[in-house]
Design a protein around this motif. Structure first.
Motif, PDB file in Angstrom:
ATOM      1  N   THR A  35       0.863  -1.186   0.000  1.00 35.19           N
ATOM      2  CA  THR A  35       0.000   0.000   0.000  1.00 35.19           C
ATOM      3  C   THR A  35       0.901   1.238   0.000  1.00 35.19           C
ATOM      4  OG1 THR A  35      -1.659  -1.225   1.240  1.00 35.19           O
ATOM      5  CG2 THR A  35      -1.892   1.166   1.193  1.00 35.19           C
ATOM      6  N   THR A  48      -5.106   3.085  -1.429  1.00 37.32           N
ATOM      7  CA  THR A  48      -6.434   2.469  -1.273  1.00 37.32           C
ATOM      8  C   THR A  48      -6.355   1.051  -0.716  1.00 37.32           C
ATOM      9  OG1 THR A  48      -7.232   3.781  -3.133  1.00 37.32           O
ATOM     10  CG2 THR A  48      -8.579   1.888  -2.487  1.00 37.32           C
ATOM     11  N   HIS A  50      -9.260  -1.946   1.345  1.00 39.73           N
ATOM     12  CA  HIS A  50     -10.683  -2.182   1.619  1.00 39.73           C
ATOM     13  C   HIS A  50     -10.885  -2.294   3.126  1.00 39.73           C
ATOM     14  CE1 HIS A  50     -11.426  -4.371  -2.497  1.00 39.73           C
ATOM     15  NE2 HIS A  50     -10.915  -3.165  -2.645  1.00 39.73           N
ATOM     16  N   PRO A  55     -13.800   0.451  -0.562  1.00 40.88           N
ATOM     17  CA  PRO A  55     -12.496   1.113  -0.726  1.00 40.88           C
ATOM     18  C   PRO A  55     -12.355   2.309   0.205  1.00 40.88           C
ATOM     19  CG  PRO A  55     -13.932   1.599  -2.598  1.00 40.88           C
ATOM     20  CD  PRO A  55     -14.662   0.591  -1.751  1.00 40.88           C
ATOM     21  N   ARG A  56     -11.193   2.412   0.810  1.00 37.89           N
ATOM     22  CA  ARG A  56     -10.926   3.536   1.724  1.00 37.89           C
ATOM     23  C   ARG A  56      -9.512   4.047   1.484  1.00 37.89           C
ATOM     24  NH1 ARG A  56     -14.067   3.018   6.590  1.00 37.89           N
ATOM     25  NH2 ARG A  56     -12.739   4.611   7.517  1.00 37.89           N
ATOM     26  N   ARG A  57      -9.332   5.349   1.625  1.00 42.21           N
ATOM     27  CA  ARG A  57      -7.997   5.941   1.492  1.00 42.21           C
ATOM     28  C   ARG A  57      -7.300   5.807   2.847  1.00 42.21           C
ATOM     29  NH1 ARG A  57      -9.376   5.462  -3.566  1.00 42.21           N
ATOM     30  NH2 ARG A  57      -9.814   7.379  -4.729  1.00 42.21           N
ATOM     31  N   MET A 107      -6.965  -2.187  -6.099  1.00 40.93           N
ATOM     32  CA  MET A 107      -7.901  -2.234  -4.969  1.00 40.93           C
ATOM     33  C   MET A 107      -9.212  -1.522  -5.313  1.00 40.93           C
ATOM     34  SD  MET A 107      -6.397  -4.140  -2.854  1.00 40.93           S
ATOM     35  CE  MET A 107      -7.414  -4.024  -1.378  1.00 40.93           C
ATOM     36  N   SER A 108      -9.135  -0.390  -5.995  1.00 35.15           N
ATOM     37  CA  SER A 108     -10.365   0.296  -6.399  1.00 35.15           C
ATOM     38  C   SER A 108     -11.124  -0.529  -7.430  1.00 35.15           C
ATOM     39  CB  SER A 108     -10.040   1.683  -6.979  1.00 35.15           C
ATOM     40  OG  SER A 108      -9.585   2.529  -5.954  1.00 35.15           O
ATOM     41  N   ALA A 111     -12.920  -3.435  -5.745  1.00 31.52           N
ATOM     42  CA  ALA A 111     -14.141  -2.985  -5.057  1.00 31.52           C
ATOM     43  C   ALA A 111     -15.259  -2.740  -6.065  1.00 31.52           C
ATOM     44  CB  ALA A 111     -13.841  -1.722  -4.254  1.00 31.52           C
ATOM     45  N   ASN A 131      -8.335   7.576  -8.835  1.00 29.08           N
ATOM     46  CA  ASN A 131      -7.016   6.941  -8.770  1.00 29.08           C
ATOM     47  C   ASN A 131      -6.136   7.532  -9.871  1.00 29.08           C
ATOM     48  OD1 ASN A 131      -8.834   4.764  -7.430  1.00 29.08           O
ATOM     49  ND2 ASN A 131      -6.743   4.165  -6.927  1.00 29.08           N
TER      50      ASN A 131
END
Ligand code: FES
Ligand code: FES
Length: 151
Positions: A35, A48, A50, A55-57, A107-108, A111, A131
């Protein structure tokens, strides 16, 4: 302060300040460096992950806000059907250039496919526009998402 975290289906206990960003817990405390740090203000998507499949920053997610949320990082996204298909498509289409943004991109995308298995171009644009890729791999990312969705 001590926090219990579920990351990639394993339980961890970390001793950090409550306002420490999840990104730094993953990278500096748990040694999960897949990450990436990009902007640090929630604008580029490089960080990003999960939390409960959303998805979370991670750069702007304080560790104290996570509670019992199940965290998934790029290190374990291949354990999901969507992540596995995306990683194969990414390799088949040679999406990566410098690679810096790519874990966040996958990851985005994962999701997206978890909630919308057959996204339109507009759906992909809407989800992936947060992104950023300084190498301009956007066309290959789109193609890889559609390939993974068709697999
Ligand atoms: S590093 Fe988190 S959004 Fe850019
Ligand atoms: S591949 Fe270089 S920033 Fe996206």
């Amino acid at each position: 302060m001590s926090f219990k975290l579920e990351v990639n289906r394993m339980m961890y206990e970390v001793d950090v300040d409550g306002d420490t960003a999840l990104l730094w817990v993953l990278r500096d405390v748990l040694g999960m460096t897949g990450t990436k740090f990009g902007c640090g203000i929630g604008l580029c998507g490089a960080c990003t992950v999960h939390i409960d499949r959303t998805p979370r920053r991670s750069c702007i997610t304080p560790i104290s806000s996570i509670g019992h949320g199940a965290i998934t990082t790029i290190e374990a996204i291949d354990a999901t059907q969507q992540g596995k298909a995306l990683q194969k498509a990414w390799l088949d289409l040679e999406v990566v250039q410098c690679g810096y943004c790519q874990s966040g991109q996958i990851m985005s995308a994962a999701a997206l496919l978890m909630t919308n298995p057959k996204p339109s171009d507009a759906d992909v644009d809407a989800v992936m526009s947060g992104n950023v890729c300084r190498c301009g791999t956007y066309q290959r990312i789109h193609a890889a998402i559609h390939r993974a969705a068709a697999s």
